[in-house]
Design a protein around this motif. Structure first.
Motif, PDB file in Angstrom:
ATOM      1  N   ASP A  34      -3.900  -0.517   4.898  1.00 56.57           N
ATOM      2  CA  ASP A  34      -3.330  -0.210   6.212  1.00 56.57           C
ATOM      3  C   ASP A  34      -4.088   0.967   6.808  1.00 56.57           C
ATOM      4  O   ASP A  34      -4.048   2.077   6.274  1.00 56.57           O
ATOM      5  CB  ASP A  34      -1.834   0.128   6.073  1.00 56.57           C
ATOM      6  CG  ASP A  34      -1.165   0.366   7.436  1.00 56.57           C
ATOM      7  OD1 ASP A  34      -1.834   0.148   8.475  1.00 56.57           O
ATOM      8  OD2 ASP A  34       0.003   0.765   7.459  1.00 56.57           O
ATOM      9  N   GLU A 128       0.676  -6.552  12.314  1.00 60.14           N
ATOM     10  CA  GLU A 128       1.595  -5.635  11.614  1.00 60.14           C
ATOM     11  C   GLU A 128       3.035  -6.143  11.560  1.00 60.14           C
ATOM     12  O   GLU A 128       3.668  -6.061  10.518  1.00 60.14           O
ATOM     13  CB  GLU A 128       1.497  -4.234  12.220  1.00 60.14           C
ATOM     14  CG  GLU A 128       0.188  -3.562  11.837  1.00 60.14           C
ATOM     15  CD  GLU A 128       0.007  -2.195  12.455  1.00 60.14           C
ATOM     16  OE1 GLU A 128       0.795  -1.811  13.336  1.00 60.14           O
ATOM     17  OE2 GLU A 128      -0.951  -1.509  12.056  1.00 60.14           O
ATOM     18  N   ASP A 145       8.078  -0.875  15.446  1.00 57.27           N
ATOM     19  CA  ASP A 145       7.286  -0.070  14.511  1.00 57.27           C
ATOM     20  C   ASP A 145       6.863   1.205  15.226  1.00 57.27           C
ATOM     21  O   ASP A 145       6.055   1.165  16.159  1.00 57.27           O
ATOM     22  CB  ASP A 145       6.059  -0.890  14.066  1.00 57.27           C
ATOM     23  CG  ASP A 145       5.207  -0.160  13.031  1.00 57.27           C
ATOM     24  OD1 ASP A 145       5.409   1.047  12.819  1.00 57.27           O
ATOM     25  OD2 ASP A 145       4.320  -0.809  12.435  1.00 57.27           O
TER      26      ASP A 145
HETATM   27 MG   LIG Z   1       1.438   1.766  11.502  1.00 57.97          MG
END
Ligand SMILES: [Mg+2]
Ligand SMILES: Nc1ncnc2c1ncn2[C@@H]1O[C@H](COP(=O)(O)OP(=O)(O)OP(=O)(O)O)[C@@H](O)[C@H]1O
Length: 275
Positions: A34, A128, A145
């Protein structure tokens, strides 16, 4: 909605990261990288999506899904990979990665290049919210998010992402507000923001930022029949965060344990070759 199973998995992953330990494993591993605005993380799970190990490192080499320091990003990924390879006594030669909703194709390529330059084959690139929804095990609702740089939202219906949007308001804005309010440096304000003993006082100062985030989300979900919201990302960590969202939106809001690690963990779970 019951987040018990998902919380158990995230708790286990948190324990492995904080203790710098690993779970014994058999068979092929699944690896996720990530590249976030605030943190770079590598997650490792087994074929049953059981957490095996992970490393997370604070960095500023990526801004809102765009790599701004290619060499720096590569160096961090390479270092985290080496640490985990040593811990697990195995090589980590491939990985999945994820892109924020709405990212341009060229940036996606740069992200993959960073990981390949750190000697890992990128075998899958997911968005994501899809990564987060794998951990949450949901097929309906909106995933919000909130990371360091952005508030991203994805609306999921029948397991498909039907809408994505994002706006540049994230945890960094909370830090800026705290820095201005107290007349201290950004570094000091960042530490203050994360100080658990100051949480009540901090949250009362940044509450308008959280309300603004909720109003961003409110604008996006208009016209969609959203009955549940799931919060992920490090900036939703505050205890009362979901209460503000529920009050502003009038919709049931769920937040899993340690929301900071949900997307990184979900990326590893999506490490399945798409070739
Ligand atoms: Mg993030
Ligand atoms: N305990 C905490 N309390 C408050 N904020 C926190 C806490 N831990 C982390 N944060 C904030 O969360 C943000 C990082 O979250 P996350 O790792 O989800 O972002 P990212 O994925 O790197 O960024 P983005 O998704 O915007 O690219 C930072 O702004 C950080 O200050």
């Amino acid at each position: 909605m019951n987040l018990n199973n998902c919380n158990k998995t995230i708790k286990e992953f948190t324990r492995l990261i904080e203790g710098k330990i690993y779970n014994p494993f058999e068979g092929e591993l699944k690896i996720g990288v990530d590249l976030g605005t605030a943190n770079i993380a590598i997650s490792v799970v087994d074929s049953n999506n059981r957490p095996i190990a992970g490393e997370i490192y604070p960095s500023s080499v990526v801004k809102d899904g765009v790599v701004v320091d290619y060499m720096g990003a590569t160096k961090i990924v390479r270092e985290l990979k080496l640490i985990l390879e040593e811990r697990l006594s195995t090589q980590l030669n491939y990985a999945a990665t994820a892109i924020p909703p709405g990212i341009m194709k060229e940036n996606m390529k740069v992200m993959a290049n960073v990981i390949e330059a750190a000697d890992m084959d990128v075998i899958n690139i997911v968005d994501e919210p899809t990564a987060a929804s794998t951990v949450l095990n949901i097929t309906e609702g909106a995933i919000v998010d909130i990371g360091g740089g952005t508030t991203g939202i994805s609306i999921i219906k029948n397991g498909n992402v039907v809408f994505t949007g994002d706006e540049a308001t994230g945890g960094h804005h909370m830090t800026l507000v705290l820095s201005g309010f107290n007349g201290v440096s950004i570094e000091k304000a960042e530490g203050y923001k994360k100080d658990k003993t100051k949480e009540k006082e901090v949250f009362s100062i940044i509450r308008p930022v959280v309300e603004k985030m909720a109003s961003i989300v409110s604008g996006y979900i208009k016209g969609y029949d959203v009955s549940e919201i799931y919060l992920v990302g490090g900036s939703t960590t505050f205890m009362d965060f979901e209460k503000v969202f529920e009050k502003e939106l009038g919709i049931k809001v769920y937040k899993p344990y340690n929301p900071l690690l949900v997307t990184p963990l979900g990326i590893a779970m999506n490490c399945i070759s798409n070739r």
